[in-house]
Design an enzyme around this catalytic site. Structure first.
Site, PDB file in Angstrom:
ATOM      1  N   LYS A 112       0.808  -1.218   0.000  1.00 34.21           N
ATOM      2  CA  LYS A 112       0.000   0.000   0.000  1.00 34.21           C
ATOM      3  C   LYS A 112       0.841   1.267   0.000  1.00 34.21           C
ATOM      4  O   LYS A 112       0.427   2.287  -0.554  1.00 34.21           O
ATOM      5  CB  LYS A 112      -0.964   0.005   1.194  1.00 34.21           C
ATOM      6  CG  LYS A 112      -2.100  -0.981   1.041  1.00 34.21           C
ATOM      7  CD  LYS A 112      -3.271  -0.617   1.943  1.00 34.21           C
ATOM      8  CE  LYS A 112      -4.432  -1.579   1.740  1.00 34.21           C
ATOM      9  NZ  LYS A 112      -5.479  -1.417   2.753  1.00 34.21           N
ATOM     10  N   LYS A 195      -8.754 -10.120  -9.451  1.00 33.87           N
ATOM     11  CA  LYS A 195      -9.805 -10.162  -8.434  1.00 33.87           C
ATOM     12  C   LYS A 195     -10.905  -9.152  -8.735  1.00 33.87           C
ATOM     13  O   LYS A 195     -10.610  -8.042  -9.165  1.00 33.87           O
ATOM     14  CB  LYS A 195      -9.182  -9.798  -7.068  1.00 33.87           C
ATOM     15  CG  LYS A 195      -9.432 -10.810  -5.986  1.00 33.87           C
ATOM     16  CD  LYS A 195      -8.642 -10.484  -4.734  1.00 33.87           C
ATOM     17  CE  LYS A 195      -9.430  -9.621  -3.768  1.00 33.87           C
ATOM     18  NZ  LYS A 195      -8.933  -9.704  -2.384  1.00 33.87           N
ATOM     19  N   LYS A 198     -13.661  -3.202  -6.037  1.00 38.85           N
ATOM     20  CA  LYS A 198     -14.267  -1.875  -6.163  1.00 38.85           C
ATOM     21  C   LYS A 198     -13.303  -0.878  -6.771  1.00 38.85           C
ATOM     22  O   LYS A 198     -13.712   0.172  -7.234  1.00 38.85           O
ATOM     23  CB  LYS A 198     -14.735  -1.388  -4.791  1.00 38.85           C
ATOM     24  CG  LYS A 198     -16.206  -1.607  -4.590  1.00 38.85           C
ATOM     25  CD  LYS A 198     -17.040  -0.585  -5.378  1.00 38.85           C
ATOM     26  CE  LYS A 198     -18.491  -0.906  -5.235  1.00 38.85           C
ATOM     27  NZ  LYS A 198     -19.459   0.048  -5.588  1.00 38.85           N
TER      28      LYS A 198
HETATM   29  P1  AMP Z   1     -11.751  -5.384   0.834  1.00 36.29           P
HETATM   30  O1  AMP Z   1     -12.897  -4.462   0.761  1.00 36.29           O
HETATM   31  O2  AMP Z   1     -11.079  -5.630  -0.469  1.00 36.29           O
HETATM   32  O3  AMP Z   1     -10.799  -5.045   1.956  1.00 36.29           O
HETATM   33  O4  AMP Z   1     -12.364  -6.798   1.236  1.00 36.29           O
HETATM   34  C1  AMP Z   1     -13.220  -7.019   2.328  1.00 36.29           C
HETATM   35  C2  AMP Z   1     -13.414  -8.509   2.457  1.00 36.29           C
HETATM   36  O5  AMP Z   1     -13.975  -9.082   1.269  1.00 36.29           O
HETATM   37  C3  AMP Z   1     -12.119  -9.282   2.716  1.00 36.29           C
HETATM   38  O6  AMP Z   1     -12.370 -10.329   3.636  1.00 36.29           O
HETATM   39  C4  AMP Z   1     -11.755  -9.854   1.370  1.00 36.29           C
HETATM   40  O7  AMP Z   1     -11.016 -11.047   1.478  1.00 36.29           O
HETATM   41  C5  AMP Z   1     -13.124 -10.089   0.727  1.00 36.29           C
HETATM   42  N1  AMP Z   1     -13.039  -9.914  -0.732  1.00 36.29           N
HETATM   43  C6  AMP Z   1     -12.822  -8.756  -1.398  1.00 36.29           C
HETATM   44  N2  AMP Z   1     -12.820  -8.949  -2.734  1.00 36.29           N
HETATM   45  C7  AMP Z   1     -13.032 -10.279  -2.932  1.00 36.29           C
HETATM   46  C8  AMP Z   1     -13.118 -11.114  -4.082  1.00 36.29           C
HETATM   47  N3  AMP Z   1     -13.027 -10.623  -5.332  1.00 36.29           N
HETATM   48  N4  AMP Z   1     -13.341 -12.423  -3.891  1.00 36.29           N
HETATM   49  C9  AMP Z   1     -13.471 -12.931  -2.640  1.00 36.29           C
HETATM   50  N5  AMP Z   1     -13.386 -12.218  -1.515  1.00 36.29           N
HETATM   51  C10 AMP Z   1     -13.161 -10.902  -1.642  1.00 36.29           C
END
Ligand code: AMP
Ligand code: TRP
Length: 329
Positions: A112, A195, A198
Site C-alpha cells: 500500500k 480479483k 471496487k
Molecule cells: P476489501 O474491501 O477488499 O478489503 O475486502 C473485504 C473482504 O472481502 C475481505 O475479507 C476480502 O477477502 C473479501 N473480498 C474482497 N474482494 C473479494 C473477491 N473478489 N473475492 C473474494 N473475496 C473478496
C-alpha cells in the site's frame, strides 16, 4: 455458542459480489454458532480515504449491505469503530509492546505504501496494531478473514502474547484466524485473472450490491467469455469460464463439479442466461432491502448507535483492566 467472533470491514467503498461471497455470507452463517461482533472499521479506512462525505456515505452503505445480507443486529453486534473509544485507547498500549521490526515485515504496508514509503501516513504503518486492538478489546476468540489478512492475524496473536508476557499471563486469549477459502475468490467479469474489486476502473468488471436486476443481468451477459464449446472449470486455461462457474456454484450453494457437469455442453450464451437469472434471484432481495435501508439513514444510524453501546459495554471493562495492568489506574 462456540466462542466470540470479531471481524472488520473497511468502508473504503461499497460492497461488490466478491465481498459478499468471499466474506459477508460467511459472517452471516457464523451467527448461528458464535457470538458475533462485526465492525465497520472507519479508523482503518482513514489511512486511505480523506474525504468526509465519502467516508460517511460508505459507512452507511456498508452497514446497509451487511444488514440486507443477513447480519442481524438483534443477534449480533454491528457498529462503527470510531464510535467506541476502546479501540484507539487499547491501540496505544499495544503500540508500546510491539517492536518496530514486526511491523516492518508486514507485506500489506509495503504494497500500500508503494515506492514512496516516506510519504505514507504513519497510520498505515501501525494499521495492524489497531487491528489487533479491535480484536483484543473484546477478547475475541475467532477472527474470520480473507487469506490476505493472515499475516495481520498472526501479528495480533504475537502482540497479545507480548502484552501477556509483560503484564499478565493469559490476559488476552490468542485469537484464532478462520481463513476463508481461496475457492471463494471472485474474479473480475472483464478479466478472469484479476480479483473482482471496487477499485477496478470498469464498473462492468463487478456486480455491486447496489446494482438493480437489469444492471446485474446485463453485466453477466456482457461478461468476458471464450470460444470453447461447453463450460468447464479450468482456471489456467479458461479463467473466465471458471470464474462464472464458481460464481454460479457459490450462489446456488452447489458443488462446482456438479454445476460443471450440468453445463458441460451448454453454450456460453445459455449458461450466462441461467447465471444472470440466478444472480438476480439471489441478489435482488438484498438490493431491494439495501435501497429501503439507505432511504432511511436515521434507521441505519440508530442500529449502529445501539451496536456501539453494546460493543462499548464489552470492550470498556477489558480496556480498563488493561489500563490497570500497565499502571494507568
Ligand atoms: P476489501 O474491501 O477488499 O478489503 O475486502 C473485504 C473482504 O472481502 C475481505 O475479507 C476480502 O477477502 C473479501 N473480498 C474482497 N474482494 C473479494 C473477491 N473478489 N473475492 C473474494 N473475496 C473478496
Ligand atoms: N484489515 C482488515 C481488512 O482489510 C479489516 C479489519 C480491521 C479487521 N480490523 C479487523 C478484520 C479486525 C478482522 C479483525 O480486511
Amino acid at each position: 455458542m462456540q466462542g466470540r467472533i470479531f471481524s472488520g470491514i473497511q468502508p473504503t467503498h461499497g460492497i461488490q459480489l466478491g465481498n459478499y461471497l468471499g466474506a459477508i455470507r460467511n459472517w452471516v452463517r457464523l451467527q448461528d454458532s458464535y457470538e458475533c461482533i462485526y465492525c465497520i472499521v472507519d479508523q482503518h479506512a482513514l489511512t486511505t480515504v480523506h474525504d468526509a462525505a465519502e467516508m460517511r456515505r460508505n459507512t452507511r452503505e456498508v452497514a446497509a449491505a451487511l444488514i440486507a445480507s443477513g447480519i442481524d443486529p438483534a443477534r449480533s453486534i454491528l457498529f462503527v469503530q470510531s464510535r467506541v473509544e476502546a479501540h484507539s485507547r487499547l491501540a496505544w498500549v499495544l503500540n508500546c509492546v510491539t517492536p518496530l521490526g514486526w511491523l516492518n515485515r508486514m507485506t500489506q504496508f509495503k504494497e500500500k505504501a508503494g515506492k514512496h514509503k516516506e510519504n505514507a501516513p504513519v497510520g498505515l504503518f501501525v494499521y495492524p496494531v489497531l487491528q489487533a486492538a479491535d480484536i483484543l478489546a473484546y477478547r475475541a476468540t475467532h477472527v474470520p478473514v480473507g487469506e490476505d489478512q493472515k499475516q495481520h492475524l498472526e501479528l495480533s496473536r504475537d502482540i497479545a502474547a507480548s502484552f501477556n508476557r509483560r503484564f499478565a499471563e493469559d490476559f488476552f486469549p490468542l485469537p484464532e484466524p478462520m481463513i476463508q477459502a481461496e475457492a471463494a475468490r471472485v474474479m473480475s467479469l472483464r478479466d478472469g485473472t484479476k480479483k473482482m474489486s471496487k477499485s477496478d476502473p470498469s464498473d462492468m468488471s463487478r456486480i455491486n450490491l447496489t446494482d438493480d436486476a437489469e444492471t446485474i443481468a446485463s453485466k453477466i451477459r456482457k461478461a468476458k467469455s471464450d470460444s470453447i464449446l461447453g463450460i468447464s472449470y479450468e482456471p489456467e486455461a479458461r479463467p473466465e469460464a471458471s470464474n462464472l462457474l464458481s460464481i454460479y456454484a457459490a450462489l446456488a450453494d452447489r458443488e462446482r463439479a456438479d454445476v460443471a457437469a450440468e453445463y458441460a455442453e451448454a453454450t456460453f450464451a445459455s449458461f450466462k442466461e441461467h447465471l444472470a437469472e440466478l444472480c438476480v434471484e439471489k441478489l435482488s432481495p438484498i438490493n431491494a432491502e439495501m435501497r429501503g435501508l439507505l432511504a432511511n439513514p436515521d434507521h441505519i444510524d440508530a442500529v449502529l448507535a445501539d451496536g456501539a453501546a453494546r460493543a462499548e459495554a464489552i470492550a470498556r471493562p477489558i480496556v480498563e483492566e488493561a489500563y490497570r495492568l500497565v499502571g494507568f489506574r
